[in-house]
Design a protein around this motif. Structure first.
Motif, PDB file in Angstrom:
ATOM      1  N   CYS A 184      -5.597  24.625  -4.098  1.00 38.59           N
ATOM      2  CA  CYS A 184      -5.104  23.522  -4.651  1.00 38.59           C
ATOM      3  C   CYS A 184      -6.350  22.260  -4.729  1.00 38.59           C
ATOM      4  O   CYS A 184      -6.589  21.755  -5.858  1.00 38.59           O
ATOM      5  N   TYR A 185      -6.829  22.197  -3.654  1.00 38.61           N
ATOM      6  CA  TYR A 185      -7.895  21.270  -3.838  1.00 38.61           C
ATOM      7  C   TYR A 185      -9.288  21.551  -4.428  1.00 38.61           C
ATOM      8  O   TYR A 185      -9.869  20.935  -5.167  1.00 38.61           O
ATOM      9  N   ALA A 186      -9.471  22.994  -4.677  1.00 39.26           N
ATOM     10  CA  ALA A 186     -10.418  23.458  -5.359  1.00 39.26           C
ATOM     11  C   ALA A 186     -10.356  23.380  -6.630  1.00 39.26           C
ATOM     12  O   ALA A 186     -11.351  23.297  -7.519  1.00 39.26           O
ATOM     13  N   ALA A 187      -9.027  23.412  -7.098  1.00 41.64           N
ATOM     14  CA  ALA A 187      -8.517  23.078  -8.410  1.00 41.64           C
ATOM     15  C   ALA A 187      -8.657  21.585  -8.976  1.00 41.64           C
ATOM     16  O   ALA A 187      -8.078  21.358 -10.003  1.00 41.64           O
ATOM     17  N   GLY A 188      -8.684  20.772  -7.824  1.00 44.40           N
ATOM     18  CA  GLY A 188      -8.766  19.331  -8.262  1.00 44.40           C
ATOM     19  C   GLY A 188      -7.284  18.800  -7.821  1.00 44.40           C
ATOM     20  O   GLY A 188      -7.235  17.758  -8.504  1.00 44.40           O
ATOM     21  N   TYR A 189      -6.430  19.456  -7.209  1.00 44.03           N
ATOM     22  CA  TYR A 189      -4.950  18.932  -6.861  1.00 44.03           C
ATOM     23  C   TYR A 189      -4.876  18.689  -5.474  1.00 44.03           C
ATOM     24  O   TYR A 189      -5.715  19.450  -4.536  1.00 44.03           O
ATOM     25  N   LYS A 190      -3.907  17.774  -5.137  1.00 41.69           N
ATOM     26  CA  LYS A 190      -3.694  17.651  -3.528  1.00 41.69           C
ATOM     27  C   LYS A 190      -2.329  18.263  -3.269  1.00 41.69           C
ATOM     28  O   LYS A 190      -1.212  17.912  -3.941  1.00 41.69           O
ATOM     29  N   PRO A 191      -2.430  19.192  -2.501  1.00 37.02           N
ATOM     30  CA  PRO A 191      -1.107  20.016  -1.967  1.00 37.02           C
ATOM     31  C   PRO A 191      -0.190  19.411  -0.950  1.00 37.02           C
ATOM     32  O   PRO A 191      -0.699  18.340  -0.135  1.00 37.02           O
ATOM     33  N   LEU A 192       1.115  19.535  -1.225  1.00 39.25           N
ATOM     34  CA  LEU A 192       1.917  18.860  -0.275  1.00 39.25           C
ATOM     35  C   LEU A 192       3.001  19.903   0.241  1.00 39.25           C
ATOM     36  O   LEU A 192       3.671  20.516  -0.377  1.00 39.25           O
ATOM     37  N   ARG A 193       3.148  20.046   1.543  1.00 39.44           N
ATOM     38  CA  ARG A 193       4.043  20.735   2.205  1.00 39.44           C
ATOM     39  C   ARG A 193       4.995  19.907   2.809  1.00 39.44           C
ATOM     40  O   ARG A 193       4.499  19.032   3.838  1.00 39.44           O
ATOM     41  N   VAL A 194       6.396  20.006   2.679  1.00 38.96           N
ATOM     42  CA  VAL A 194       7.056  18.880   3.019  1.00 38.96           C
ATOM     43  C   VAL A 194       7.369  18.623   4.428  1.00 38.96           C
ATOM     44  O   VAL A 194       7.491  17.656   5.066  1.00 38.96           O
ATOM     45  N   ASP A 195       7.208  19.681   5.241  1.00 42.69           N
ATOM     46  CA  ASP A 195       7.190  19.682   6.700  1.00 42.69           C
ATOM     47  C   ASP A 195       6.222  18.939   7.346  1.00 42.69           C
ATOM     48  O   ASP A 195       6.164  18.604   8.573  1.00 42.69           O
ATOM     49  N   LEU A 196       5.136  19.093   6.589  1.00 49.19           N
ATOM     50  CA  LEU A 196       3.731  17.891   7.158  1.00 49.19           C
ATOM     51  C   LEU A 196       3.796  16.757   6.552  1.00 49.19           C
ATOM     52  O   LEU A 196       2.740  15.761   7.092  1.00 49.19           O
ATOM     53  N   LYS A 197       4.923  16.016   5.978  1.00 50.03           N
ATOM     54  CA  LYS A 197       4.934  14.574   5.526  1.00 50.03           C
ATOM     55  C   LYS A 197       5.740  13.955   6.512  1.00 50.03           C
ATOM     56  O   LYS A 197       6.792  14.392   6.985  1.00 50.03           O
TER      57      LYS A 197
END
Length: 317
Positions: A215-228
């Motif tokens: 995701c980061y390599a493609a220019g986006y910020k990933p979100l995994r909800v258990d880490l929020k």
């Protein structure tokens, strides 16, 4: 005298073609579709695809061209373990998932295509019947003229169909409609990706070196909800964060029930969903989702490459 080169997608001549021996592909530069690369198996497949499906492929390619997106490689299918350094998509994915599903969606996307060709208010833009069908997501001249006149009836454009051409100008209401679409599509400006997956510790490395890295390599910020970090009910947080996301990656490794719910909710919102599953679990996916093209991954490196390519190929910039 050599025969004119014909585009295998739209059938237009005046097309340039160049072999890419390194990948056993051909790069076409078509006045209708724009530039694209196609594998030899996919090139053979195109000969047997129905004309209405070729329109869908051509429309997808032309829209990418108008958006200024990089050249994409068309495949018949993706073989397990195959890696490419360029964006790729299968012809089947385009036909099934990339063409507007309703006339109203066509009208909105036509407006956006016209807007992309407009450099200033009041500009008259000329479209050629028989060549510019893909700009209008149209199957033929009759559909193209109908869609143009429908936009004119809505007050969004003025158009002057003549022999072989349609001259189009965005009206004041048309420019306002573009503004509405941009406001309503504020989510398309989001750089967040909601990743729905099992939180089992065995997938931590896949998260770090596969999903997140791609995701980061493609220019986006990933979100995994258990880490929020949050103080809300988890289901409310999930719904809110999916709504705030540009697209969703749904991984069915481990077959967590929540992933099916989150993918379905995202589809209901009209969000793009990228379906993934580790190869050891792919045969256990539910029949309701099997018809979607899953990224089947072996390990973190395989997942990273395939997911990065899929994002670059299918998520408009």
């Amino acid at each position: 005298m050599s025969e004119p080169i014909v585009c295998p997608v739209c059938g237009q001549d005046g097309t340039d073609a160049q072999k890419n021996g390194r990948r056993d592909t051909t790069i076409f530069n078509c006045p209708t579709c724009g530039e694209y690369e196609i594998s030899n198996p996919a090139l053979r497949d195109m000969k047997h695809i129905a004309s209405e499906d070729k329109v869908k492929v051509s429309s997808y390619l032309r829209e990418r061209h108008l958006r200024g997106e990089p050249t994409i490689l068309l495949l018949g299918e993706v073989q397990p373990g195959t890696s490419f350094e360029v964006p790729v998509i299968t012809i089947g994915e385009i036909i099934r998932e990339k063409f507007p599903s309703s006339v109203s969606e066509r009208l909105n996307r036509i407006m956006q295509n016209i807007h992309r060709k407009s450099t200033y208010p009041g500009e008259k833009i000329r479209f050629m019947t028989g060549r510019d069908w893909p700009v209008f997501f149209a199957e033929n001249d009759q559909a193209m003229i109908f869609l143009a006149k429908t936009l004119q009836d809505k007050g969004w454009i003025s158009c002057s169909p003549a022999m072989g051409v349609i001259d189009v100008t965005l009206t004041e209401m048309g420019w306002n409609r573009i503004a509405e679409l941009e406001r309503g599509g504020a989510r398309t400006e989001s750089k967040q990706v909601f990743v729905a997956m099992s939180f089992d510790a065995s997938l931590n490395s896949a998260w770090e070196h596969g999903f997140s890295k791609a995701c980061y390599a493609a220019g986006y910020k990933p979100l995994r909800v258990d880490l929020k970090e949050h103080n809300e009910k988890i289901c409310d947080v999930i719904v809110a964060e999916i709504r705030n996301s540009r697209f969703v990656v749904a991984d069915f490794t481990g077959h967590r029930g929540g992933v099916y719910y989150e993918a379905g909710f995202a589809k209901g919102l009209g969000l793009e969903v990228i379906w993934t599953c580790q190869d050891i679990d792919i045969d256990k996916t539910h029949f309701d989702t099997r018809q979607y093209s899953h990224i089947v991954w072996k390990d973190e490196a395989d997942l990273f490459e395939k997911l990065r390519r899929r994002i670059e190929a299918t998520i408009p910039t």
